[in-house]
Design an enzyme around this catalytic site. Structure first.
Site, PDB file in Angstrom:
ATOM      1  N   THR A   1      -5.062   2.700  -7.784  1.00  0.00           N
ATOM      2  CA  THR A   1      -6.395   2.523  -7.198  1.00  0.00           C
ATOM      3  C   THR A   1      -7.314   3.598  -7.756  1.00  0.00           C
ATOM      4  OG1 THR A   1      -5.454   1.522  -5.241  1.00  0.00           O
ATOM      5  CG2 THR A   1      -7.674   2.421  -5.016  1.00  0.00           C
TER       6      THR A   1
ATOM      7  N   TYR B   1      -1.824   5.879  -4.682  1.00  0.00           N
ATOM      8  CA  TYR B   1      -2.875   6.893  -4.614  1.00  0.00           C
ATOM      9  C   TYR B   1      -2.276   8.149  -5.223  1.00  0.00           C
ATOM     10  CZ  TYR B   1      -5.798   4.281  -1.241  1.00  0.00           C
ATOM     11  OH  TYR B   1      -6.608   3.367  -0.625  1.00  0.00           O
TER      12      TYR B   1
ATOM     13  N   SER C   1       0.826  -1.202   0.000  1.00  0.00           N
ATOM     14  CA  SER C   1       0.000   0.000   0.000  1.00  0.00           C
ATOM     15  C   SER C   1       0.865   1.259   0.000  1.00  0.00           C
ATOM     16  CB  SER C   1      -0.903   0.002   1.241  1.00  0.00           C
ATOM     17  OG  SER C   1      -1.471   1.278   1.433  1.00  0.00           O
TER      18      SER C   1
ATOM     19  N   HIS D   1     -12.823  -2.366  -3.054  1.00  0.00           N
ATOM     20  CA  HIS D   1     -11.996  -1.816  -1.976  1.00  0.00           C
ATOM     21  C   HIS D   1     -12.399  -2.433  -0.630  1.00  0.00           C
ATOM     22  CE1 HIS D   1      -9.240   1.838  -1.457  1.00  0.00           C
ATOM     23  NE2 HIS D   1      -9.303   1.340  -0.239  1.00  0.00           N
TER      24      HIS D   1
ATOM     25  N   LYS E   1      -7.050  -0.812 -10.222  1.00  0.00           N
ATOM     26  CA  LYS E   1      -7.792  -1.515  -9.165  1.00  0.00           C
ATOM     27  C   LYS E   1      -9.082  -0.780  -8.857  1.00  0.00           C
ATOM     28  CE  LYS E   1      -7.077  -2.960  -4.332  1.00  0.00           C
ATOM     29  NZ  LYS E   1      -7.712  -1.960  -3.463  1.00  0.00           N
TER      30      LYS E   1
HETATM   31  C1  FNR Z   1      -7.700  -1.750   2.252  1.00  0.00           C
HETATM   32  N1  FNR Z   1      -7.659  -1.622   0.869  1.00  0.00           N
HETATM   33  C2  FNR Z   1      -6.775  -0.745   0.292  1.00  0.00           C
HETATM   34  N2  FNR Z   1      -6.720  -0.634  -1.068  1.00  0.00           N
HETATM   35  C3  FNR Z   1      -5.832   0.179  -1.650  1.00  0.00           C
HETATM   36  O1  FNR Z   1      -5.792   0.244  -2.869  1.00  0.00           O
HETATM   37  N3  FNR Z   1      -4.956   0.915  -0.883  1.00  0.00           N
HETATM   38  C4  FNR Z   1      -4.951   0.865   0.472  1.00  0.00           C
HETATM   39  O2  FNR Z   1      -4.149   1.523   1.138  1.00  0.00           O
HETATM   40  C5  FNR Z   1      -5.923   0.038   1.095  1.00  0.00           C
HETATM   41  N4  FNR Z   1      -5.991  -0.030   2.451  1.00  0.00           N
HETATM   42  C6  FNR Z   1      -6.846  -0.921   3.051  1.00  0.00           C
HETATM   43  C7  FNR Z   1      -6.859  -1.031   4.433  1.00  0.00           C
HETATM   44  C8  FNR Z   1      -7.691  -1.968   5.043  1.00  0.00           C
HETATM   45  C9  FNR Z   1      -7.675  -2.089   6.530  1.00  0.00           C
HETATM   46  C10 FNR Z   1      -8.511  -2.820   4.254  1.00  0.00           C
HETATM   47  C11 FNR Z   1      -9.395  -3.876   4.887  1.00  0.00           C
HETATM   48  C12 FNR Z   1      -8.525  -2.692   2.887  1.00  0.00           C
HETATM   49  C13 FNR Z   1      -8.492  -2.518   0.015  1.00  0.00           C
HETATM   50  C14 FNR Z   1      -7.743  -3.819  -0.288  1.00  0.00           C
HETATM   51  O3  FNR Z   1      -6.706  -3.613  -1.204  1.00  0.00           O
HETATM   52  C15 FNR Z   1      -8.672  -4.870  -0.911  1.00  0.00           C
HETATM   53  O4  FNR Z   1      -9.358  -4.321  -2.003  1.00  0.00           O
HETATM   54  C16 FNR Z   1      -9.681  -5.457   0.074  1.00  0.00           C
HETATM   55  O5  FNR Z   1      -9.136  -5.557   1.366  1.00  0.00           O
HETATM   56  C17 FNR Z   1     -10.111  -6.837  -0.399  1.00  0.00           C
HETATM   57  O6  FNR Z   1     -11.133  -7.338   0.376  1.00  0.00           O
HETATM   58  P1  FNR Z   1     -10.916  -8.357   1.614  1.00  0.00           P
HETATM   59  O7  FNR Z   1      -9.964  -9.433   1.157  1.00  0.00           O
HETATM   60  O8  FNR Z   1     -10.391  -7.551   2.734  1.00  0.00           O
HETATM   61  O9  FNR Z   1     -12.310  -8.855   1.845  1.00  0.00           O
END
Ligand code: FNR
Length: 367
Positions: A161, A135, A112, A260, A236
């Site tokens: 993203t 981002y 991330s 997300h 994404k």
């Molecule tokens: C995320 N996700 C996410 N996506 C992204 O592009 N940048 C980020 O910094 C974050 N940060 C983030 C923090 C937390 C705590 C969560 C739970 C999720 C989304 C992540 O990449 C992904 O799309 C989802 O977590 C997938 O779903 P599941 O496996 O958590 O159900």
């Protein structure tokens, strides 16, 4: 001798219960929570149960190989680590432990942008293939700097993203007045931006994102991103055929069907429900990946049957990390691989290429 937490756990879901016991409420709610009524959050996982398996029997499955390749990189499993922020909230070794676990399992980690160790520190921690999630802030120089730093540190792709011009309304974070403990920072931004989370009106993260994210980011900016890097770009957050086609036109290397983790717009389709539309739209021109709600090997099997080349997992990694650091993340990846291998064996599939659309039936029923 004390038993490691991982020895008590027989499936990925059980790590969540452990994490809930161990994490401060503010952190657990931040990890587990979704947007608003959390309808999409609930159905990201339950939607998998509307898809039924159609196994073939009496197939020689004495050798089953779950390996595949992702953007040309050979990986032993069609499972990657999704980019999730702030792993030090889960464990002091944070993303370093996650990177070591992914590397030792031979799979790909997407780091991330909002990581709590710098992208260089994470690159050094695990020798595996890594992608960098981006981002784009109003100050475009930050993205330009981080992309160049990621390239230099050996990251192999940029994951842009697309679903976050603003942060979704995560009500638990508002209620908890989410903020960062003093020892946890968004390390990539050190020296680029001073990150202050103002929790006076609710979620400090939401306020911070509102002030920093570039809401003008659009498809035409893929050209800008391509002008600063030769790394392949994955977009994404795709949930529709329309956007999948725009991604193909923009010449990206692949798309990730994702909502997300249900943290942005509530009532969007559970990601597994959006997958086939996207797969049909891109017609094999670029690979399609999926994340959201993957908790079982059978979930991965279903995603591959509906046309995904691999899946990414978000929360299960954070829960494994909380419970048992590097070993917990490894165990999560191992359990999902083992379950996938079993599902393939019991469905008559010896390789991921053998998993076909005819191995699943989609229904509108939950039972
Ligand atoms: C995320 N996700 C996410 N996506 C992204 O592009 N940048 C980020 O910094 C974050 N940060 C983030 C923090 C937390 C705590 C969560 C739970 C999720 C989304 C992540 O990449 C992904 O799309 C989802 O977590 C997938 O779903 P599941 O496996 O958590 O159900």
């Amino acid at each position: 001798m004390e038993m490691s937490s991982s020895e008590l756990v027989v499936n990925v879901g059980e790590y969540e219960a452990l994490a809930k016991q161990r994490l401060p409420k503010m952190v657990y709610d931040f990890y587990a929570g979704g947007a608003e009524d959390q309808w999409t959050l609930q159905h990201n996982t339950t939607a998998f149960s509307t898809i039924r398996l159609r196994p073939r029997v009496l197939v020689d499955v004495s050798k089953v190989d779950i390996s595949t390749s992702i953007l040309g990189f050979k990986v032993p499993m069609p499972i990657m680590v999704a980019p999730t922020s702030l792993h030090r909230l889960a464990h002091p070794e944070g993303e370093l432990a996650t990177a070591r676990a992914a590397a030792s399992m031979g799979t790909i980690m997407a780091l991330s942008f909002s990581s709590s160790f710098s992208l260089e520190e994470v690159a050094e921690a695990g020798c595996g293939v890594k992608f960098f999630q981006l981002y784009v802030y109003k100050d475009r120089k930050i993205a330009e700097t981080l992309v160049l730093r990621a390239e230099k540190a050996g990251y192999k792709a940029i994951v842009l993203t697309g679903d976050t011009p603003r942060l979704g309304r995560r009500e638990a974070d508002i209620r908890n007045r989410f903020t960062l403990p003093p020892n946890v920072t968004m390390k990539n931004l050190d020296g680029l931006l001073s990150v202050q989370l103002d929790k006076s009106k609710g979620s400090g993260l939401e306020a911070y994102a509102a002030g920093t994210m570039d809401k003008s980011l659009s498809w035409k900016d893929i050209r800008w991103l391509k002008s600063i890097t030769n790394l392949p770009i994955l977009v994404k957050g795709i949930l529709t055929a329309e956007d999948a086609l725009l991604a193909v036109q923009a010449g990206v290397a692949g798309v990730i069907v994702s909502n997300h983790g249900a943290r942005q717009l509530d009532f969007v389709l559970p990601s597994i429900m959006a997958l086939e539309e996207v797969v049909n739209a891109v017609q094999g021109k670029i690979p399609v990946f999926l994340d959201g709600g993957v908790r079982r090997g059978t979930d991965i099997f279903k995603a591959l049957a509906l046309g995904a080349e691999a899946v990414l997992i978000g929360r299960p990694v954070l829960y494994g990390l909380t419970a048992d650091g590097e070993r917990g993340v490894k165990n999560v990846l191992q359990m999902l691989s083992d379950e996938l291998e079993l599902a393939m064996s019991l469905s008559g599939c010896c390789s991921v290429k053998d998993i076909k659309r005819s191995h699943v039936q989609t229904t509108s029923q939950m039972f």
